[in-house]
Scaffold this active site. Structure first.
Site, PDB file in Angstrom:
ATOM      1  CE  LYS A  78      -3.792  25.207   5.241  1.00 46.63           C
ATOM      2  NZ  LYS A  78      -4.089  25.587   6.606  1.00 46.63           N
ATOM      3  CG  ASP A  97      -2.173  -0.902   1.257  1.00 49.22           C
ATOM      4  OD1 ASP A  97      -2.651  -0.829   0.040  1.00 49.22           O
ATOM      5  OD2 ASP A  97      -2.496  -1.411   2.081  1.00 49.22           O
ATOM      6  CB  SER A 138      -9.216  25.604   6.971  1.00 52.60           C
ATOM      7  OG  SER A 138      -7.885  25.413   6.500  1.00 52.60           O
TER       8      SER A 138
END
Lengths: 569, 692, 199
Positions: free
Chosen positions: B405, B317, B394
């Site tokens: 941003k 992964d 946020s």
């Protein structure tokens, strides 16, 4: 040893090397069922055979059915050959009026030719009628070789195929091997052998009046036709008692070249066929290299031992320049005799152009050891290939473990089942060779049949059982092997060496063919490089040879050191 | 484990420890029971002939005939050979047993609070009855409260709790377990620290995770692994071959007027059969499993460990294995007219309250690259604007500054720009970041576009080298990621993996594994989620994370107690090491035979054929000392190699051919030479001490 | 098993005919038609009498002739069929001595042969092929050294000039094919025939 001697050896080896590829690739075509330049002539004949025999060429067999077919075919062959030998007095082409063979000799001889051993407990020119030679021996020279090829092909297909269940059709393989490979080349070879001097006549003998006025009866017969397949099929059973040392079988240095070439070329070419069919010709050449290492080292050892001469006789005043000439022919010389001896024992041919019994202790030991290593160098037609694969499986197993991977050979995982069967096959050799020898060595009645005393006598026993088990057929011929004991036990050894060996091998093939093919990666140990060649050489020596060391120490090795201190027996 | 330290260290354990040695010495004698030894044909044969020689010695003593001093010593050393072999196995097992004992101490024989009504929701209060954990059945639902041992393996169906799993992982920091999702599995023997949970029992008593673990480390259920089985067959075959060679030698010697005594034939036999590897074989297998356990990985079978050595394809992964789990700020790119420093100051302000890993990484970058210090917000009127899925932005409103941003399109809309009318250098930077697999975050202040933050998937340091090593081993690495192919390709290149599977669904994973397997490749993967279970089960080596779901743990054939997916690499190495140790010692063992021949054969025939003394290349003192020395060497070499058997032959990530060449040189050639030296040295000693 | 019986029997029969009858007869026919000399044994026929085969050695005992290699062939003892008696160059029963290198019988035989050579005036090392038996017992050849070492004896018996005889021997030496293949040798029967022609 002379430079010219080595030049000759290299010349023959070169001749072999240039011819194995075309022959090997040709056979790959034949056994993959593709058309060849002979197909227009032979294909109708081939299919005619199938129709008559009720063979469906497209119907393939699993390993068990294939093996069973081989056994039934061999049994039928045994029955017919035994009958011919027991009844030869009543059969045609018996100009000398030879009698029927006694039961034990007929049994031994039938087994011998059936198993491609061609051990001869009899003297050809005084025992066997031309009819027996043609209808019996020549036929089985073809069929035992074809059977060997068929078995080797079945094993080859096991690696060439993935996740399959069948290995081919035995009847088709035997028919093709005979029609497309053995017969055409034998016809050519036979004519070449006639050209070099081998007789080809239905006469039994001719009487000559020598220059000194004595009568000399010269045995003749259809020599060349038997000679060709005897060499090409690695059978080795000579028309004459002294086999390829006899001037009619092997008339000249040139004939000798062709004899060596013709006995080694087919077994070696089959290694290329194997490589081609499994998709890696390189793999075939790697196996050829293994064989090459043994053959060249073996030739060097025998040549050195023989060229040195017998120190005991040299001390008496014999000129050592020619080397040990006892039991050798002038026209061949030491180099080509050494080469013949090593090739015929590395193969399971067993033809000889010198009397192995009279070889020097170490020269004789090399020939014996070549046989004991399992007749894989390059071994009999077919049997050598599958024997070599058994050793390759063991080598790959050890190598695989050493690189930290479940071993695989040509993408097929080698697991407990294969190892078990491979060990079973390998076990047969020392079991038969050593056990029979150990029993024979303590029987006074057997010891009485030996031609030489002391350690050399023990070597005669070891050689006999090794030769029989390895289906070689050559002998330390001093021993009188035409006794019920020898005829019976050697026949058993020959059966063990052929059938007890091949059944586990076929079971391996049956197991391998069903496996899927793992793909190669950098973590897979490559089996077509020099490292593998070296490893396989080591495994053949250690698994195949180490167990014979004590016996060799008591035979040829001790004879050698005794000879150095001028002991005789 | 620190992130920078990419290779893992096993839990340290002294190779040989006094307690284990003492126990092992006793066990070594217990293992002499022929019925148990029969599993090991080589050593079994040795035991049989040791007994035989002992009888002959007793006969010699009783009759006052023969050479009892010699046969007695041979008998003794044959017994030592057997004992050393059983001792090796006992040591290997001893280490597992010590671990099992500590596990057993924590095994739950506690009581369980069986709920009277498992279907009722909410805290059940006292609606339970106490039963012994041993009487729990699969499907029972129990309540576990703070301080309780979890009575058996199970799945949380309700509640959330912090659990101390140190009993199995050795890690004392508590972990959160909660119903639903991938962290719902609990393990019997672990302790709930806070809150309560309802657990549905999934394992019958005696087959819980801890039970299996104990059985594994003790080697109680140890079955021969496939390769071990194949090797045993090979060794048994060699033993038979040499048995034939030695028995027949009697007859061959008889022909040569040499009567060989049974004692010397036995000596020859035992020195020829592969006692070295035969004696160490099971120890090697146990030690291999043990190494894995000390890595905090539990394999459900030895077969899985061996398969690990064969792995061709490693599925990893991306997140957490190849890259750190989170994206990190790697650069600030101001638009024209904004200085880098003022952009940095702005983004620092915007992220002060952002506790996400990304936010923290922005603060860290501003501090390290621009030397900024975090302004103190205390006492100021600051409004934190948290990230919301609708706005995808946020920020913070403070001192009249309104900083945002977030996703580029959102921030552009926030400042009232069409994406086409954004400054061209800004657009170019956005493109560049996207192409490189990163994520651009736009920053705006008071309606003015300030610049970009480049958030990057950071590849773990050193991982590229590890993949290169794997490639050298012949293992293909494949990165699994949910990213789009563009991003995935960029990270794949940076990490140096061979291939990647982008936008991968669990079905994709399964399909990919099947495809690889059809191509004849063995696949290893690790996973933790329930949706990983089919792929874990399909993979040849499936390593489930201990933190994962019960389904995943059941499906895999290994469990990593540390839940560290990069460990797959070590697992592969341990698998390879296991096979290599067997192969190398086999080669060594067989190669030894050559020297033994040279020691024993001349000694056997010295009377009949003194000329065979030419083979006595070691110039051993006397026939008897030659034979005895070979037998002693044969026994001592087992002891000498026990540490190697336990530690394993060192694995190097190089190609197979190089590895083989190296091992052949060390163990093959070494195996030829060492016994010549060893036997000679022992012979000198035997002669000096007048032992024969 | 039974399903295999028909193919086994039929193919065996077909191949017996093909390889056991047709093949050898075909080779015989071609050989007799194209290479009758070789096919019939490379016989030397003079005035209707077969003198021998160039490929098969003959026994020579008379000092007038060059001696071939010792031969180990034998023949059944006319007095007792279970035994054999020495019969050098018995071309109906080829055989080697099969004596091993440490055989006392071999040493005795070679010792006697060397003594005989010494008696005949050969000094120095004796050519190996002059005292050691061939593999077939029918070796038609001897080494040039062996032939040359016999020149004085034969010259004396025939009253011939040694140099002339030596020249004859040298003319009879068959050298290596292309300088490489084989070993130099002298065919004894051909040499002795040439010798008879010379006298």
């Amino acid at each position: 040893m002379t430079l010219n001697g080595w030049l000759q050896i290299i010349l023959v080896l070169g001749l072999v090397l240039v011819s194995v590829r075309p022959l090997g690739l040709y056979m790959a075509r034949v056994f993959e069922g593709q058309k060849t330049f002979l197909s227009p002539v032979l294909s109708p004949l081939e299919h005619g055979f199938y129709v008559l025999a009720g063979v469906k060429p497209d119907k393939e067999q699993g390993w068990l059915s294939y093996t069973l077919a081989m056994i039934v075919f061999s049994l039928a062959g045994f029955a017919s050959l035994y009958a011919i030998l027991r009844l030869q007095a009543y059969l045609p082409w018996n100009p000398q009026g030879f009698d029927n063979l006694p039961p034990d000799l007929a049994f031994n001889t039938a087994i011998s030719f059936l198993t491609n051993t061609n051990w001869q407990a009899y003297s050809g020119e005084t025992t066997m009628s031309n009819g027996s030679a043609m209808l019996g021996l020549t036929v089985h020279n073809f069929l035992s070789a074809a059977t060997g090829i068929a078995l080797a092909l079945a094993v080859t297909r096991a690696f060439a195929r993935a996740s399959a269940s069948t290995l081919g059709n035995f009847w088709v393989d035997v028919t093709r091997a005979t029609l497309y490979v053995l017969l055409p080349i034998s016809i050519l070879l036979a004519l070449v052998f006639v050209f070099t001097g081998s007789p080809q006549t239905l006469l039994g003998s001719v009487d000559a009046t020598t220059l000194e006025g004595a009568k000399q009866t010269i045995a003749l017969g259809p020599v060349a036709s038997e000679e060709a397949i005897k060499q090409f099929g690695t059978n080795g059973g000579g028309f004459f008692n002294t086999n390829s040392a006899h001037p009619f079988e092997n008339a000249s240095a040139l004939a000798n070249y062709l004899q060596i070439w013709s006995m080694i070329v087919l077994s070696t070419a089959l290694l290329i066929t194997f490589g081609k069919m499994v998709g890696s010709e390189r793999q075939g050449w790697a196996l050829v290299s293994v064989v090459g290492v043994f053959v060249i080292v073996g030739i060097g050892a025998v040549y050195a031992a023989e060229a040195w001469g017998n120190p005991i006789l040299n001390a008496l005043g014999v000129d050592p320049t020619l080397g040990n000439m006892e039991g050798k022919e002038i026209r061949f010389g030491e180099a080509m005799t050494a080469m013949f001896a090593v090739v015929t024992t590395g193969l399971s041919c067993g033809a000889v152009n010198a009397m192995h019994d009279s070889l020097m202790p170490l020269g004789g030991m090399v020939t014996l050891f070549m046989i004991q290593l399992g007749e894989v160098l390059p071994g009999g037609v077919g049997s050598g290939l599958y024997g070599l694969i058994v050793f390759a499986i063991l080598a790959v197993f050890i190598a695989g473990l050493m690189v930290g991977r479940t071993p695989e050979f040509l993408g097929k995982k080698i697991e407990a089942r294969e190892i078990k069967l491979a060990m079973l096959a390998v076990l047969i050799l020392p079991l038969s060779m050593l056990s029979f020898s150990a029993v024979a060595a303590v029987l006074p009645s057997v010891v009485a049949t030996l031609g030489n005393a002391g350690p050399h006598g023990l070597t005669e026993i070891l050689y006999a059982y090794s030769s029989a088990t390895g289906n070689n057929g050559s002998a330390f011929a001093g021993l009188n092997a035409n006794t019920p004991w020898w005829n019976t036990t050697l026949a058993i050894a020959m059966v063990l060496g052929r059938f007890a060996y091949v059944v586990p091998v076929m079971a391996i093939a049956g197991s391998i063919v069903t496996k899927k093919r793992a793909s190669a990666s950098a973590g897979t140990f490559p089996t077509d490089r020099s490292l593998f060649v070296g490893l396989l050489v080591g495994v053949i020596l250690i698994v195949g040879g180490l167990q014979f060391f004590p016996a060799l120490a008591l035979g040829p090795i001790v004879e050698h050191v005794l000879m150095l201190s001028s002991k005789t027996f | 484990m620190s992130l920078s330290n990419m290779s893992h260290d096993a839990k340290p354990m002294k190779l040989l420890d006094g307690g284990i040695l003492a126990t092992a010495a006793i066990d070594a004698f217990k293992k002499l029971n022929p019925r148990e030894l029969a599993r090991n044909p080589v050593i079994f044969v040795t035991e049989v002939v040791a007994a035989l020689v002992t009888l002959l010695w007793a006969k010699d003593l009783a009759n006052g005939s023969g050479t009892p001093v010699f046969s007695g010593q041979i008998a003794a050393w044959l017994w030592f050979t057997v004992l050393f072999a059983t001792f090796a196995e006992a040591i290997a097992e001893g280490r597992g047993k010590a671990q099992a004992a500590s596990l057993r101490a924590t095994r739950s024989d506690a009581e369980a609070k069986l709920l009277t009504d498992g279907t009722a929701k909410g805290y059940p209060g006292k609606a339970w009855k106490t039963i012994s954990a041993l009487n729990l059945k699969v499907g029972d639902i129990v309540l576990v409260e703070p301080g309780d041992l979890i009575p058996s393996d199970g799945e949380i169906i309700e509640g959330v709790a912090s659990v101390n799993e140190s009993a199995i992982t050795g890690e004392s920091a508590p972990v959160i377990r909660e119903a639903g999702g991938d962290r719902s599995a609990v393990t019997g023997g672990t302790t709930v620290l806070s809150d309560w949970i309802k657990v549905r029992i999934t394992a019958a008593p005696g087959s819980t995770f801890i039970d299996r673990m104990i059985a594994l480390v003790e080697g109680a259920e140890r079955q021969k692994t496939p390769n071990e089985l194949a090797l045993s067959v090979l060794l048994a075959g060699l033993t038979l071959i040499f048995l034939i060679a030695v028995v027949t030698l009697y007859g061959l010697a008889e022909y040569s007027n040499t009567a060989l005594s049974v004692v010397v034939l036995v000596a020859l036999l035992v020195t020829l059969i592969p006692t070295t590897i035969g004696g160490l074989l099971s120890a090697i297998g146990i030690a291999g499993m043990d190494r894995l356990i000390r890595f905090n990985v539990l394999a459900t079978s030895g077969r899985a460990v061996e398969a690990a050595g064969d792995v061709d394809t490693l599925l990893l992964d991306k997140t957490g294995t190849i890259t750190f789990g989170n994206r990190m700020a790697s650069e600030f790119i101001p638009v024209e007219g904004v200085t880098p420093r003022s952009l940095a100051e702005t983004v620092l302000m915007s992220s002060l309250a952002d506790q996400t890993p990304e936010g923290r990484s922005i603060v860290a970058l501003a501090r390290s690259e621009y030397g900024l210090i975090e302004p103190d917000l205390t006492g100021k009127q600051a409004e934190i604007i948290p990230f919301a899925a609708q706005t995808r932005m946020s920020g913070i409103d403070v001192d009249g500054r309104s900083i945002r941003k977030g996703a580029v399109d959102q921030v552009l809309r926030f400042v009232g720009l069409e994406s086409a009318s954004a400054p061209s250098d800004f657009r170019a930077s956005v493109d560049r970041i996207s192409r490189s697999g990163g994520t651009p975050l736009a920053v705006a202040e008071n309606g003015r576009l300030m610049g970009l933050i480049h958030l990057k998937d950071v590849v773990k340091p050193g991982i590229k080298e590890r993949f290169a090593a794997l490639r050298a081993m012949g293992i293909k690495t494949v990165m699994i990621t949910g990213d789009n192919p563009l991003t995935a390709a960029a990270i794949a290149t940076e990490a140096g993996v061979d291939d990647f599977l982008a936008e991968a669904t669990p079905e994709d994973k399964l399909r990919f594994i099947r495809k690889e397997q059809t191509g004849g490749r063995l696949v290893a993967m690790c996973g933790d989620g329930t949706n990983d279970a089919p792929a874990l089960a399909q993979a040849d080596v499936g390593v489930a994370m201990q933190t994962g779901t019960q389904a995943a743990r059941e499906a895999g054939n290994m469990v990593d107690l540390d839940s560290d997916p990069t460990k797959l690499i070590e697992i592969v190495e341990i698998g390879k090491q296991l096979l290599m140790t067997r192969g190398s010692l086999t080669t060594f063992s067989i190669a030894n035979d050559v020297a033994k021949y040279f020691a024993i054969l001349p000694a056997l025939f010295i009377v009949t054929y003194p000329e065979l003394g030419a083979l006595n290349v070691m110039h051993l003192a006397s026939p008897q000392s030659a034979i005895l020395s070979a037998v002693i060497f044969n026994a001592l070499i087992i002891i000498a190699l026990i540490p190697l058997a336990l530690r394993g032959v060192r694995y190097r990530p190089v190609g197979a051919a190089a590895l083989l060449g190296r091992n052949l040189a060390i163990y093959g050639v070494g195996g030829l030479i060492v016994p010549f030296i060893g036997i000679k040295a022992i012979d000198l000693l035997v002669a000096a001490l007048h032992l024969v | 098993m039974l399903t295999h019986l028909r193919p086994a029997l039929v193919l065996l029969a077909l191949f017996t005919v093909l390889t056991g009858v047709i093949y050898p007869l075909l080779i015989t026919a071609i050989a007799q038609a194209t290479m009758p000399y070789q096919a019939n044994g490379s016989l030397i026929v003079s005035k209707g009498t077969v003198l021998g085969s160039t490929l098969i050695g003959q026994n020579f005992t008379d000092a007038k002739y060059f001696q071939p290699r010792p031969s180990a062939t034998n023949t059944p003892d006319p007095k007792d069929a279970t035994k054999t008696i020495d019969a050098p160059y018995n071309a109906a029963n080829s055989s080697g001595s099969n004596l091993g290198p440490t055989s006392q019988a071999l040493v005795d035989r070679v010792k006697a042969a060397i003594e005989a050579k010494r008696a005949a005036g050969v000094s120095g090392p004796v050519p190996a092929d002059a005292v050691l038996t061939s593999a077939s017992g029918l070796d038609p050849d001897i080494s040039p050294e062996n032939a040359l070492s016999q020149v004085p004896t034969v010259a004396k018996a025939r009253g011939l000039d040694q140099d002339k005889l030596r020249a004859l021997v040298e003319s009879q030496i068959q050298t290596r094919l292309m300088g490489i293949i084989g070993e130099p040798h002298v065919n004894v029967l051909k040499l002795n025939l040439a010798l008879d022609g010379l006298s």
